[in-house]
Design an enzyme around this catalytic site. Structure first.
Site, PDB file in Angstrom:
ATOM      1  CE1 TYR A 104       8.700 -10.989 -10.112  1.00  0.00           C
ATOM      2  CE2 TYR A 104       7.823 -11.464  -7.932  1.00  0.00           C
ATOM      3  CZ  TYR A 104       7.934 -10.624  -9.023  1.00  0.00           C
ATOM      4  OH  TYR A 104       7.277  -9.422  -9.027  1.00  0.00           O
ATOM      5  CB  CYS A 126       7.285  -3.014  -8.256  1.00  0.00           C
ATOM      6  SG  CYS A 126       8.477  -3.804  -7.175  1.00  0.00           S
TER       7      CYS A 126
END
Length: 349
Positions: free
Chosen positions: A191, A60
């Protein structure tokens, strides 16, 4: 995204609980638990050595920020570390890398258990990074934007000798301005491109990503770091996206106008940081690739993880030391990675 990126949710969907859609565009929501751990304990959570556990996934980018800040500031002995399996399931991030599939300090199998201890019936996504109160087993905060700033400013009494000032007061306005654009167009922009639900939304997000990267390349062409002449929060935030760019964002998220390695300035800058103690020694490319390509079944239904790119380039000379700038200012580099926190050979160049 599902799990990484300060979020969590179903394997076939973008971030549940931390994202929403409007006109088929991906939008990241604010962190649900935004308590702060402060020197004066004003939110009920005082800075205290050994009390809190940082839960991360090395996959992450948002958790990567906390890993890097913790290393640079020397908070390893003050804040213990839990690293999750890069592949989570519908029950959330799993501690399957630990004996008996349980975190040895918190005694839980899934990070969701700390969320449930904090708020019974919590309906949202389970995100990393997360700071958990060890005595109670309760989640304290999953505010990935604030955790590193507080590490830099509220935890100073526990910083190592020679720790850099990652958020220097005279430069905070400039840092905030720079990271706002980087967050919107790069950190979150990849994203927005990767989870776009139609062509227009994808193209708009992809253009934003590369417009900001081009502006950032220009900014870094004559200076070693983004703000001032030492490492700051701004460099940490940009690095965590750049280090994942060619491995996952270029192909998996279709941010493919050009590769990071094709921009001489950004590629040298990223290598400079990667080779700086506290940055590259937190990066696990195996975790990164397996997470993105396995978990996002809607984007990559076969689950095939690509062999490339070649990682050897990360260790090649960058020559950025020729520019004005000292990574740690008047301070020093962090010491060796603590025993048990080393990235395995499978994840390193």
């Amino acid at each position: 995204m599902s799990g990484a990126g300060g979020s969590g949710g179903a394997r076939n969907s973008p971030p549940k609980g931390n994202a929403s859609y409007g006109h088929k565009e991906f939008k990241r929501s604010k962190s649900h638990f935004a308590d702060r751990i402060t020197a004066d304990g004003r939110d009920g959570w005082p800075v205290e050595a050994g009390r809190y556990r940082l839960v991360v996934s090395r996959a992450c980018p948002w958790a990567g920020r906390a890993l890097i800040a913790r290393r640079l500031l020397g908070l390893e002995s003050a804040v213990s570390l839990a690293v999750t399996d890069p592949i989570q399931d519908d029950r959330s991030w799993r501690f399957t890398l630990d004996p008996d599939d349980r975190d040895p300090v918190l005694g839980i199998r899934f990070l969701s258990e700390a969320y449930e201890a904090r708020e019974t019936g919590y309906p949202g996504g389970v995100s990393v990074p997360a700071l958990v109160d060890v005595p109670s087993g309760k989640l304290v905060t999953n505010d990935f934007q604030q955790i590193t700033l507080d590490f830099a400013t509220e935890w100073t009494a526990l910083h190592r000798e020679g720790a850099p000032d990652l958020y220097p007061e005279p430069l905070r306005d400039e840092i905030d301005t720079v990271v706002e654009g980087v967050y919107r167009d790069v950190n979150n922009g990849v994203y927005r491109a990767g989870f776009a639900a139609d062509q227009r939304a994808y193209e708009e997000a992809c253009r934003d990503v590369f417009r900001r990267l081009e502006l950032t390349s220009e900014r870094l062409s004559g200076r070693r770091y983004l703000v001032g002449d030492t490492l700051t929060e701004a460099d940490i935030r940009l690095f965590c996206t750049l280090v994942r760019f060619d491995a996952v964002y270029h192909g998996h998220f279709k941010c493919n106008r050009w590769k990071l390695a094709e921009d001489p300035v950004l590629w040298a800058y990223a290598r400079d940081l990667f080779q700086t103690p506290g940055f590259g020694d937190t990066i696990d490319f195996d975790h990164i690739k397996r997470h993105y390509y396995h978990v996002h079944e809607g984007i990559n239904p076969t689950g095939i993880v690509p062999l490339g790119p070649d990682l050897d380039g990360w260790l090649t000379p960058h020559h950025r030391e020729e520019l004005v700038g000292r990574p740690f200012g008047d301070g020093t580099a962090p010491g060796p990675v603590p025993s048990g926190e080393e990235v395995p050979p499978s994840g390193r160049p």
